[in-house]
Design an enzyme around this catalytic site. Structure first.
Site, PDB file in Angstrom:
ATOM      1  N   TYR A   8       9.032  83.118 -10.972  1.00 16.81           N
ATOM      2  CA  TYR A   8      10.710  83.176 -11.001  1.00 16.81           C
ATOM      3  C   TYR A   8      10.925  84.965 -11.972  1.00 16.81           C
ATOM      4  CZ  TYR A   8      12.382  78.556  -8.739  1.00 16.81           C
ATOM      5  OH  TYR A   8      12.382  78.347  -7.685  1.00 16.81           O
ATOM      6  N   LYS A  41      17.965  75.516 -15.171  1.00 10.38           N
ATOM      7  CA  LYS A  41      18.343  74.433 -15.177  1.00 10.38           C
ATOM      8  C   LYS A  41      19.150  73.115 -16.104  1.00 10.38           C
ATOM      9  CE  LYS A  41      16.169  75.604 -11.156  1.00 10.38           C
ATOM     10  NZ  LYS A  41      16.256  76.450 -11.531  1.00 10.38           N
ATOM     11  N   TYR A  45       5.969  82.133  -2.689  1.00 11.48           N
ATOM     12  CA  TYR A  45       6.112  81.600  -3.511  1.00 11.48           C
ATOM     13  C   TYR A  45       4.821  81.289  -4.297  1.00 11.48           C
ATOM     14  CZ  TYR A  45       8.284  78.286  -6.531  1.00 11.48           C
ATOM     15  OH  TYR A  45       8.606  77.462  -7.566  1.00 11.48           O
TER      16      TYR A  45
END
Length: 332
Positions: free
Chosen positions: A290, A50, A264
């Site tokens: 992730y 990010k 998720y």
């Protein structure tokens, strides 16, 4: 591609390394040569992808006179951690809206990224139910802050809008500079596909540099069909913003949704194995939400023979290891 027309804050400190993973390649049979681009080593508290996106997004916020950043993510959001990190460095207030995607998963005294939000000085955290309209929830926070005299700027989840995706179009250009300098030929790039900014940016960057290297996304939350449409839509907007001639083709967006598991952030046996493989063979820490699931997809495709013998396959490591410490029971 010309990035000079967009404001940036200069958060990157040179190129992130591209490293061979010889031990892991051997452990998986030795027929495919694995490499990793270490975006987990990017600057910002505990690193991660990010930072590339926020380099553009926070610059846009500051150019517009913002003094406060609002963003959103899941309970253990790496994006929220890094947004809080750069907000602290810039002297901006940071307010978070956290989505409890797994009911009962939020703990006020939780470890991992949730603990780091506190250390990084986040001004407020508001937890909402899974499935909430997160933009509407952030706009609610923005309205309250405006009423208090603040100048808030909303960064979408994952910083995954065309401005944020510029960071990964630039990453693709950086990668090609590294490959051209070293003479290393890469046949496939495997990336996480979640909020879509990283995946879309890499697809645009590969098109913009005429690299012709397939980008394969491994989903962390959605089905193949749903994710591909989201990535393609964002890639089109990003290509338009960058004036990439010819844009991007639909067939350039490829996702696999087979490694999400029950949902998720919910652990899978394949994710646990992949995290342990990367740690034990290469001393590389993944995260359970992730990169662990993406690595599980990579490992499975190598074992199934998806990549031709002798292929050079690069794994884009987007970081996230602080979340490991909120999942101790999964690994012990």
């Amino acid at each position: 591609m010309n990035f000079t027309k967009f404001p940036r804050r200069g958060y990157l400190q040179g190129q992130t390394p591209v490293e061979p993973m010889k031990n892991l390649s051997k452990a998986l049979g030795g027929e495919v040569n694995l490499f990793v681009k270490r975006d987990d080593l990017l600057p910002g508290a505990s690193g991660g992808n990010k930072t590339r996106k926020l380099d553009f997004c926070i610059a846009d916020a500051m150019e517009k006179g913002a003094d406060t950043i609002i963003t959103c993510g899941a309970i253990q959001s790496n994006h929220c951690r890094l947004t809080a990190s750069w907000a602290a460095k810039e002297g901006l207030e940071c307010h978070l809206v956290l989505e409890e995607r797994v009911k009962g998963s939020y703990k006020e005294d939780g470890s991992g990224n949730n603990f780091l939000f506190e250390l990084l000085g986040v001004k407020s955290k508001r937890v909402v139910e899974g499935g909430s309209d997160m933009m509407a929830e952030m706009e609610k926070t923005a309205a309250e802050l405006k009423a208090a005299g603040k100048k808030p700027y909303i960064v979408p989840g994952g910083a995954s809008n065309p401005i944020g995706a510029l960071g990964y179009a630039a990453c693709a250009q950086e990668l090609m500079e590294q490959l051209n300098t070293t003479g290393l030929s890469i046949d496939y790039v495997v990336v996480p596909s979640g909020s879509a900014g990283t995946h879309a940016g890499m697809v645009v960057g590969m098109a913009g540099t005429n690299a012709n290297i397939p980008v394969i996304g491994i989903n962390v939350s959605r089905t193949k069909e749903a994710q591909e449409e989201i990535v393609f839509g964002l890639a089109q907007k990003t290509a338009e913003l960058l004036d990439v001639k010819g844009g991007v083709a639909r067939e350039d967006v490829v996702c696999y949704g087979d490694y999400v598991g029950p949902g998720y952030s919910l652990p899978t046996d394949a994710m646990v194995e992949a995290v342990k493989l990367f740690a034990g063979e290469e001393a590389i820490l993944l995260d359970p939400v992730y990169t662990g699931k993406v690595a599980a997809g990579l490992v499975d495709h190598v074992r199934k023979g998806t990549f031709p013998k002798g292929s050079n396959v690069l794994f884009l490591h987007t970081g996230g290891s602080p979340a490991l410490y909120a999942y101790l029971d999964t690994f012990r």
